[in-house]
Design a protein around this motif. Structure first.
Motif: not given
Length: 515
Positions: A77-79, A126-129, A160-163, A183-184
């Motif tokens: 996962r792109m962080m 962000l979040g993409d695999i 969207p992922m959390p901040d 994931m976070t």
């Protein structure tokens, strides 16, 4: 001259971000329709994870890596992403652990991956695999990275992922959407890896000591094995009411009757009772039974098992829970209920007074009607007093022994005092972790105990046991002297991972349904 005031940043419209991501996915679907490859490709397999790469190559110099020319395929996962003109960096996170926390940096350059792919990459979120193929190298700052010659989008993230700096603060969101928590939050991932390690170690420990792992029903025609309120359901094919199991005990003891001398089960139990930081209606227990053992054998074995699980899961017997030390290395203390009351309260001889106990329990907030204080025996009131005034003081591991017969319907009575049983409960950090006893193998005595439980149920005790005729019949064939114990896996994991709530160690705890 007054200072210019910077206006606050406009709040991020999550719905707008989701819409933008959906539009990007629509573009991918359009390309798929034009024969440019699937929107969700399934033909890439990584050959390395971040933890292995760091373990093998972190100590190598940039020059050594250049000479080795190591080609790798990674995915995750792109962080993080930093776009810098003709070259960019991103960080992928996989399922591994170690110094890098499962993360590896990817260097993406337009000249290497192609101008069109690089342009696509700049619009990935962000979040993409993402998958990357390339050679290992070290940046000018010495960070182990992959110099990509191929990058691919495997899965488009639509939300969207959390901040990244603040993460998730709402505990209910963590429990309800555990996938985001995992994931976070690295600590959450490590906590559940520790749980898996502990359960695996318990299973190995049991097998090592000659126990046979078995599986017993989760749907029971009669709920039994514990004093608890069951969940009910209906079996259509049999056209009868069934109960989700509250404990596997009576089935496991049937196996002892059948000739399996040592059995265990790591099982899910269901009790239709309250929810709190210590209780979840669906929980995991490990129950084990050994022929020719008594409750003293069980205490020694349980002590060894808890130590082994701690060492395997967290690597230490010197734990900290809520900022206070817990010592699993020292011998676990053993006290009777009355000895514990004497040690931790100033009750003195009053502990043998029915009127005094009832008065103290009323002061503690117990209801005469709900708790039936006027009907309870002296021993039963002493247990209630223990639970109200002593239990939470038992911080270091302590076995509390000799529970009254009337609240221990499946336990063998003591030969020296027939009013109490050869039973213990294990307490750590003021909480019960296990319950074990020399099993009652006298069929006639068991039948009488069941009859007393039925009377209690008829008097309004909805946690009292049913009469299990088949179990009595099994005992009539003869069960050898046996010891049995149940250990709460969830509470054990709360201790080993220093978690304040049972929900922190259950991947998907029971929650009220979302509206």
């Amino acid at each position: 001259m007054s200072e210019a005031i910077t206006p606050p940043a406009a709040p991020i419209d999550e719905n707008q971000l989701i819409l933008e991501r959906r539009e990007k996915l629509n573009t991918l679907r359009e390309r798929q329709a034009q024969g440019q490859g699937p929107a969700f490709p399934n033909d890439f397999a990584p050959d390395q994870v971040a933890a292995n790469l760091f373990a093998l190559y972190e100590e190598k110099t940039a020059e050594e890596l250049l000479e080795l020319h190591i080609e790798v395929k990674v995915a995750g996962r792109m962080m993080l992403k930093r776009v810098m003109g003709k070259a960019s960096f991103c960080t992928l996170q996989d399922a591994s652990f170690g110094p890098s926390n499962g993360r590896i940096q990817i260097y993406v350059k337009g000249e290497e991956v192609g101008a069109e792919k690089y342009e696509d990459f700049k619009h990935w979120d962000l979040g993409d695999i993402v998958a990357a193929t390339g050679r290992l190298f070290k940046t000018k700052t010495g960070e182990l990275s992959v110099h990509a010659n191929v990058v691919r989008l495997l899965t488009k993230s639509l939300r969207p992922m959390p901040d990244k700096f603040h993460g998730i603060h709402d505990q209910e969101v963590k429990y309800r959407q555990r996938y985001i928590d995992l994931m976070t939050d690295e600590a959450a991932r490590k906590r559940f890896v520790a749980r898996s390690t502990a359960v695996s170690s318990i299973r190995a420990f049991m097998v090592q000591h000659g126990f046979l792992e078995v599986e017993t029903p989760m749907l029971h025609p009669i709920p039994g094995g514990a004093n608890a309120k069951p969940f009910t359901t209906h079996h259509n094919a049999l056209d009868q009411q069934m109960f989700l199991r509250i404990a596997p005990e009576l089935y496991l003891k049937r196996l002892i009757v059948g000739g399996f001398d040592r059995v265990f089960e790591i099982n899910r139990n269901f009790r239709n009772e309250g929810i709190s930081v210590r209780h979840n209606p669906e929980f995991t227990m490990m129950e084990f039974y050994a022929a020719y053992w008594n409750y003293r054998d069980l205490m020694e074995f349980t002590e060894a098992l808890v130590r082994d699980a701690a060492l395997k899961a967290v690597g230490s017997l010197a734990l900290s829970y809520g900022g206070k030390p817990v010592d699993l290395a020292a011998p676990f203390e053993r006290l009777t209920i009355l000895e514990a009351i004497e040690k931790y309260t100033d009750a003195g001889p009053n502990v043998n007074s029915l009127d005094w106990l009832r008065s103290e329990l009323r002061k503690a907030g117990l209801s005469d009607v709900k708790n039936q204080l006027s009907k309870r025996s002296l021993a039963s009131l002493q247990v209630l007093y223990f639970e109200e005034h002593v239990e939470d003081q038992l911080w270091q591991p302590t076995f509390i022994c000799e529970h009254p017969v009337e609240i221990s319907p499946l336990a063998r009575a003591s030969d020296t005092d027939p009013e109490v049983t050869e039973r213990f409960e294990l307490y750590i950090t003021g909480r019960e972790f296990g319950n074990g006893f020399s099993e009652l193998n006298d069929a006639q005595d068991q039948a009488a105990r069941f009859a007393a439980q039925v009377s209690a149920k008829d008097s309004g005790d909805d946690e009292a046991m049913f009469y299990d005729h088949d179990f009595v019949r099994a005992l009539e064939y003869g069960m050898p002297p046996t010891g049995g114990c149940g250990i709460g896996i969830d509470r054990l994991m709360m201790l080993l991972t220093d978690s304040a709530s049972i929900r922190d160690v259950i991947l998907f705890p029971a929650l009220r349904r979302e509206n």
